[in-house]
Design a protein around this motif. Structure first.
Motif, PDB file in Angstrom:
ATOM      1  N   UNK A 140       9.422   9.315   0.171  1.00  0.00           N
ATOM      2  CA  UNK A 140      10.549   8.877   0.994  1.00  0.00           C
ATOM      3  C   UNK A 140      10.359   7.460   1.490  1.00  0.00           C
ATOM      4  N   UNK A 141       9.142   7.130   1.933  1.00  0.00           N
ATOM      5  CA  UNK A 141       8.847   5.751   2.386  1.00  0.00           C
ATOM      6  C   UNK A 141       8.950   4.799   1.213  1.00  0.00           C
ATOM      7  N   UNK A 142       8.410   5.207   0.073  1.00  0.00           N
ATOM      8  CA  UNK A 142       8.470   4.360  -1.137  1.00  0.00           C
ATOM      9  C   UNK A 142       9.930   4.017  -1.483  1.00  0.00           C
ATOM     10  N   UNK A 143      10.776   5.023  -1.520  1.00  0.00           N
ATOM     11  CA  UNK A 143      12.183   4.793  -1.891  1.00  0.00           C
ATOM     12  C   UNK A 143      12.922   3.954  -0.851  1.00  0.00           C
ATOM     13  N   UNK A 144      12.735   4.275   0.414  1.00  0.00           N
ATOM     14  CA  UNK A 144      13.574   3.664   1.452  1.00  0.00           C
ATOM     15  C   UNK A 144      13.025   2.333   1.952  1.00  0.00           C
ATOM     16  N   UNK A 145      11.688   2.183   1.998  1.00  0.00           N
ATOM     17  CA  UNK A 145      11.128   0.868   2.323  1.00  0.00           C
ATOM     18  C   UNK A 145      11.489  -0.108   1.208  1.00  0.00           C
ATOM     19  N   UNK A 146      11.441   0.365  -0.030  1.00  0.00           N
ATOM     20  CA  UNK A 146      11.848  -0.458  -1.165  1.00  0.00           C
ATOM     21  C   UNK A 146      13.313  -0.847  -1.062  1.00  0.00           C
ATOM     22  N   UNK A 147      14.163   0.129  -0.775  1.00  0.00           N
ATOM     23  CA  UNK A 147      15.596  -0.157  -0.661  1.00  0.00           C
ATOM     24  C   UNK A 147      15.906  -1.137   0.461  1.00  0.00           C
ATOM     25  N   UNK A 167       0.840  -1.206   0.000  1.00  0.00           N
ATOM     26  CA  UNK A 167       0.000   0.000   0.000  1.00  0.00           C
ATOM     27  C   UNK A 167       0.869   1.248   0.000  1.00  0.00           C
ATOM     28  N   UNK A 168       1.997   1.170  -0.699  1.00  0.00           N
ATOM     29  CA  UNK A 168       3.004   2.214  -0.559  1.00  0.00           C
ATOM     30  C   UNK A 168       2.533   3.567  -1.085  1.00  0.00           C
ATOM     31  N   UNK A 169       1.530   3.564  -1.969  1.00  0.00           N
ATOM     32  CA  UNK A 169       1.030   4.843  -2.497  1.00  0.00           C
ATOM     33  C   UNK A 169       0.364   5.686  -1.400  1.00  0.00           C
ATOM     34  N   UNK A 170       0.041   5.067  -0.250  1.00  0.00           N
ATOM     35  CA  UNK A 170      -0.550   5.821   0.864  1.00  0.00           C
ATOM     36  C   UNK A 170       0.475   6.689   1.581  1.00  0.00           C
ATOM     37  N   UNK A 171       1.735   6.364   1.371  1.00  0.00           N
ATOM     38  CA  UNK A 171       2.775   7.062   2.126  1.00  0.00           C
ATOM     39  C   UNK A 171       3.571   7.941   1.164  1.00  0.00           C
ATOM     40  N   UNK A 172       4.536   8.668   1.665  1.00  0.00           N
ATOM     41  CA  UNK A 172       5.268   9.604   0.824  1.00  0.00           C
ATOM     42  C   UNK A 172       6.323   8.934  -0.042  1.00  0.00           C
ATOM     43  N   UNK A 190      11.627   0.712  -6.432  1.00  0.00           N
ATOM     44  CA  UNK A 190      10.303   0.084  -6.496  1.00  0.00           C
ATOM     45  C   UNK A 190      10.458  -1.431  -6.590  1.00  0.00           C
ATOM     46  N   UNK A 191       9.399  -2.154  -6.269  1.00  0.00           N
ATOM     47  CA  UNK A 191       9.400  -3.603  -6.480  1.00  0.00           C
ATOM     48  C   UNK A 191       7.983  -4.082  -6.801  1.00  0.00           C
ATOM     49  N   UNK A 192       7.859  -5.332  -7.249  1.00  0.00           N
ATOM     50  CA  UNK A 192       6.553  -5.807  -7.751  1.00  0.00           C
ATOM     51  C   UNK A 192       5.488  -5.980  -6.666  1.00  0.00           C
ATOM     52  N   UNK A 193       5.857  -5.876  -5.384  1.00  0.00           N
ATOM     53  CA  UNK A 193       4.851  -5.905  -4.322  1.00  0.00           C
ATOM     54  C   UNK A 193       4.065  -4.594  -4.286  1.00  0.00           C
ATOM     55  N   UNK A 194       4.677  -3.530  -4.757  1.00  0.00           N
ATOM     56  CA  UNK A 194       4.106  -2.194  -4.579  1.00  0.00           C
ATOM     57  C   UNK A 194       2.867  -1.981  -5.441  1.00  0.00           C
ATOM     58  N   UNK A 195       1.867  -1.306  -4.866  1.00  0.00           N
ATOM     59  CA  UNK A 195       0.651  -0.999  -5.631  1.00  0.00           C
ATOM     60  C   UNK A 195       0.940  -0.048  -6.791  1.00  0.00           C
ATOM     61  N   UNK A 196       2.102   0.598  -6.789  1.00  0.00           N
ATOM     62  CA  UNK A 196       2.446   1.512  -7.881  1.00  0.00           C
ATOM     63  C   UNK A 196       3.187   0.813  -9.029  1.00  0.00           C
ATOM     64  N   UNK A 197       3.517  -0.478  -8.849  1.00  0.00           N
ATOM     65  CA  UNK A 197       4.297  -1.180  -9.882  1.00  0.00           C
ATOM     66  C   UNK A 197       3.436  -1.465 -11.107  1.00  0.00           C
TER      67      UNK A 197
END
Ligand code: MN3
Length: 257
Positions: free
Chosen positions: A114-121, A107-112, A194-201
């Protein structure tokens, strides 16, 4: 007027001196300097409910000669720890519940951003370390081998697809082998962290195997030769762990640190 005539040659001369200085210092950068950087004390990692292994699952030089020790040290201590640290700090500032990393990514699109980049990393590098082994290489056995042959035709055809995905990433990103929601294998790539788990992928699925094609993953040893690095990756792929991730993914369970 007279002062202008004086200043212009003076500035030009300064430029020549500083250019020489740059050349001198870049010549001094060496393998030893990488170790010095790593010997410097680092801030302790922040308190967190998200797990982080303090070390790789093998020695830093365990993947030599395919992936060199200096790259592994820098990649783990500077890049992966950096993503984890940034993610935890960002999450601690905004967390309102006890979500796990997989749920956050889904549900990464709910967050900023920064979370998208660093949670992914944080997540991607974890999977990457556990995609390789000093005893890796060769071909998978059992159900993963059969599924690859069934879905791609052969190991060779699968590798070619994966290689094309990895070399086709423009700039920084990742190549993936995933299990799609319908239970098939697929090869895909994502930009940045990014990764394939993300709702933005663009393509969603559960990651089974991941290859980091950021320049920081190979530039020290391979410079611009991303293709050579991708070839080397196949020599160290940990098919045992990858097969276990595949079996879990077929049960709908995403790999989690
Ligand atoms: Mn990386």
């Amino acid at each position: 007027m007279r002062s202008t005539f004086f200043i212009i040659p003076f500035v030009a001369l300064l430029g020549i001196f500083s250019a020489c200085g740059d050349r001198e210092s870049s010549k001094d950068v060496s393998y030893a300097d990488d170790r010095d950087i790593l010997a410097a004390p680092v801030d302790p990692l922040p308190e967190s409910a998200f797990s982080f292994d303090e070390d790789l699952p093998y020695a830093y030089d365990g993947l030599e000669p395919y992936i060199d020790e200096a790259t592994m040290r820098l990649h783990f201590h500077k890049h992966h720890k950096g993503y984890y640290r940034n993610f935890v700090n960002l999450w601690n500032d905004q967390a309102v519940d006890n979500r796990g990393i997989v749920e956050i990514l889904e549900q990464v699109s709910m967050y900023g951003q920064g979370v998208r980049n660093n949670a992914g990393g944080y997540y991607n590098h974890w999977l990457f370390w556990h995609s390789m082994s000093p005893d890796g290489g060769g071909d998978p056995e059992g159900v993963l081998h059969d599924a690859i042959v069934n879905d791609f035709g052969s190991m060779e055809e699968f590798r070619e697809l994966f290689n094309n995905a990895a070399s086709g990433v423009f700039g920084s990103g990742w190549a993936w082998l995933i299990v799609t929601p319908s239970g098939d294998l697929a090869v895909t790539s994502t930009p940045n962290q990014d990764n394939p788990l993300m709702d933005v992928a663009m393509v969603n699925g559960l990651p089974v195997l991941g290859l980091d094609v950021w320049e920081h993953a190979y530039y020290l040893h391979y410079q611009n030769r991303r293709g050579s690095y991708i070839d080397a990756f196949w020599q160290v792929v940990d098919w045992d762990k990858t097969s276990k991730r595949y079996e879990k993914a077929m049960e709908g369970i995403a790999y989690s640190p």
